[in-house]
Motif scaffolding. Sequence first.
Motif, PDB file in Angstrom:
ATOM      1  N   LYS A 284      49.423 -48.177 -59.967  1.00 11.53           N
ATOM      2  CA  LYS A 284      48.440 -48.954 -59.209  1.00 11.53           C
ATOM      3  C   LYS A 284      48.701 -48.833 -57.785  1.00 11.53           C
ATOM      4  CE  LYS A 284      49.746 -53.648 -59.217  1.00 11.53           C
ATOM      5  NZ  LYS A 284      49.385 -55.114 -59.703  1.00 11.53           N
ATOM      6  N   TRP A 285      49.936 -48.485 -57.231  1.00 14.17           N
ATOM      7  CA  TRP A 285      50.315 -48.630 -55.885  1.00 14.17           C
ATOM      8  C   TRP A 285      50.193 -47.392 -55.222  1.00 14.17           C
ATOM      9  CZ3 TRP A 285      49.544 -53.168 -54.117  1.00 14.17           C
ATOM     10  CH2 TRP A 285      49.945 -54.409 -54.761  1.00 14.17           C
ATOM     11  N   GLY A 286      50.152 -46.270 -55.695  1.00  8.13           N
ATOM     12  CA  GLY A 286      50.084 -45.016 -55.181  1.00  8.13           C
ATOM     13  C   GLY A 286      48.791 -44.784 -54.467  1.00  8.13           C
ATOM     14  N   PRO A 287      48.745 -44.046 -53.259  1.00  6.22           N
ATOM     15  CA  PRO A 287      47.686 -44.229 -52.470  1.00  6.22           C
ATOM     16  C   PRO A 287      46.580 -43.222 -52.683  1.00  6.22           C
ATOM     17  CG  PRO A 287      49.251 -42.545 -51.715  1.00  6.22           C
ATOM     18  CD  PRO A 287      50.015 -43.451 -53.001  1.00  6.22           C
TER      19      PRO A 287
ATOM     20  N   TYR B  66      51.033 -49.597 -65.323  1.00  8.33           N
ATOM     21  CA  TYR B  66      50.033 -49.741 -64.555  1.00  8.33           C
ATOM     22  C   TYR B  66      50.562 -50.532 -63.196  1.00  8.33           C
ATOM     23  CZ  TYR B  66      45.569 -50.786 -62.225  1.00  8.33           C
ATOM     24  OH  TYR B  66      44.579 -50.976 -61.462  1.00  8.33           O
ATOM     25  N   ASP B  67      51.171 -51.492 -63.316  1.00  7.27           N
ATOM     26  CA  ASP B  67      51.587 -52.329 -62.213  1.00  7.27           C
ATOM     27  C   ASP B  67      52.574 -51.428 -61.294  1.00  7.27           C
ATOM     28  OD1 ASP B  67      50.122 -54.564 -62.737  1.00  7.27           O
ATOM     29  OD2 ASP B  67      51.796 -55.503 -63.615  1.00  7.27           O
ATOM     30  N   LEU B  68      53.121 -50.125 -61.653  1.00  7.25           N
ATOM     31  CA  LEU B  68      53.704 -49.222 -60.925  1.00  7.25           C
ATOM     32  C   LEU B  68      52.653 -48.268 -60.175  1.00  7.25           C
ATOM     33  CD1 LEU B  68      56.824 -48.293 -62.514  1.00  7.25           C
ATOM     34  CD2 LEU B  68      56.505 -49.648 -60.831  1.00  7.25           C
TER      35      LEU B  68
END
Lengths: 196, 196
Positions: free
Chosen positions: B41-44, B37-39
């Motif tokens: 979640k940064w997607g736009p 999730y911590d990766l």
Amino acid sequence: MKPTLPDAALAQLFTEARTHNGFLPNPIPDETLRALYDLLKWGPTAANGCPARFRFIKSPEAKAKLKETLDPGNVEKTMAAPVTVLIGYDLAFYEELPKLFPHTDARAWFANNEALARETAFRDAALQGAYLILAARALGLDCGPMAGFDKARADELFFAGTTIRSLFLVNLGIGDPSKLFPRNPRLTFDEACQIL
Amino acid sequence: MKPTLPDAALAQLFTEARTHNGFLPNPIPDETLRALYDLLKWGPTAANGCPARFRFIKSPEAKAKLKETLDPGNVEKTMAAPVTVLIGYDLAFYEELPKLFPHTDARAWFANNEALARETAFRDAALQGAYLILAARALGLDCGPMAGFDKARADELFFAGTTIRSLFLVNLGIGDPSKLFPRNPRLTFDEACQIL
């Protein structure tokens, strides 16, 4: 098990990648656009339907047409980007299934079910748009995805006479870090997720 | 300009990554799900709306509930996967916008336009589902995304009393290469793309 990618790769793809609002004038060669497609095309879609269609808008003439469709706040950055990708979804994507999913008659699942075909085309073209964003970052490009444009007008200008409909836009290029906005927060794990 | 990722990373993410139909019994620790999730979640997403909600289905009780919803062809592989992610989209995602997009009143764009809110939630949760697939591969996991399940029943079992609706499923684990199908072809660049 395969390894976790190195931190630098995770940063380039996810943790330090940003949505760019300004682009340097460096052009993107057509070979890079072909390399981009040759990565993103491998991302999974339902029954390998591959419903996304891509228009790489690059020439002054095509950019002038695109400009007509843009929300005012999206004009300057889009005109500055060397390429803007118009991602569409083909409502008749299932006509390719005899080639793309040859071991069964998957065409029949969609050809007589317009609601399922429309939902699948829209959803899976969105997946393919996300694959494009991450494939572009993997190639060292920066992205600026946008939903703020007149999709009906873009359909007339870029998809007339086809079964393709406009989904969203992605500016591509080398981002200008001086035009980044401060990064917005994300939902926490506990806000967005549950382990059951 | 940032570099192109090494070939091994492009292979792990795209060119050699496969949709898996069988999984080895190795469990996935909760910390790996949090790292995933911590990766992703940064997607736009549009206006940083982050409409996707994730249910990591892992316990025997939760897997038994999920089994009820699956198309027959998806049961065996899903029961073998150590974790299945149910990706949903929150129709009321805009209630988080004062926190997620604090510099303007983006909530108002959606709160009075149900069609726009629904389309945005559905489209951008699909983007986030694609980010999840690629983030999982970046962490060395294999994926098996699936659309073949009873979404209304999954809503009752996993999202009762919420504004979240089921979108698609992704099996996660270490794939069993002996259960791979032959790889299907993709559309050529000229079939899917135009440079304008």
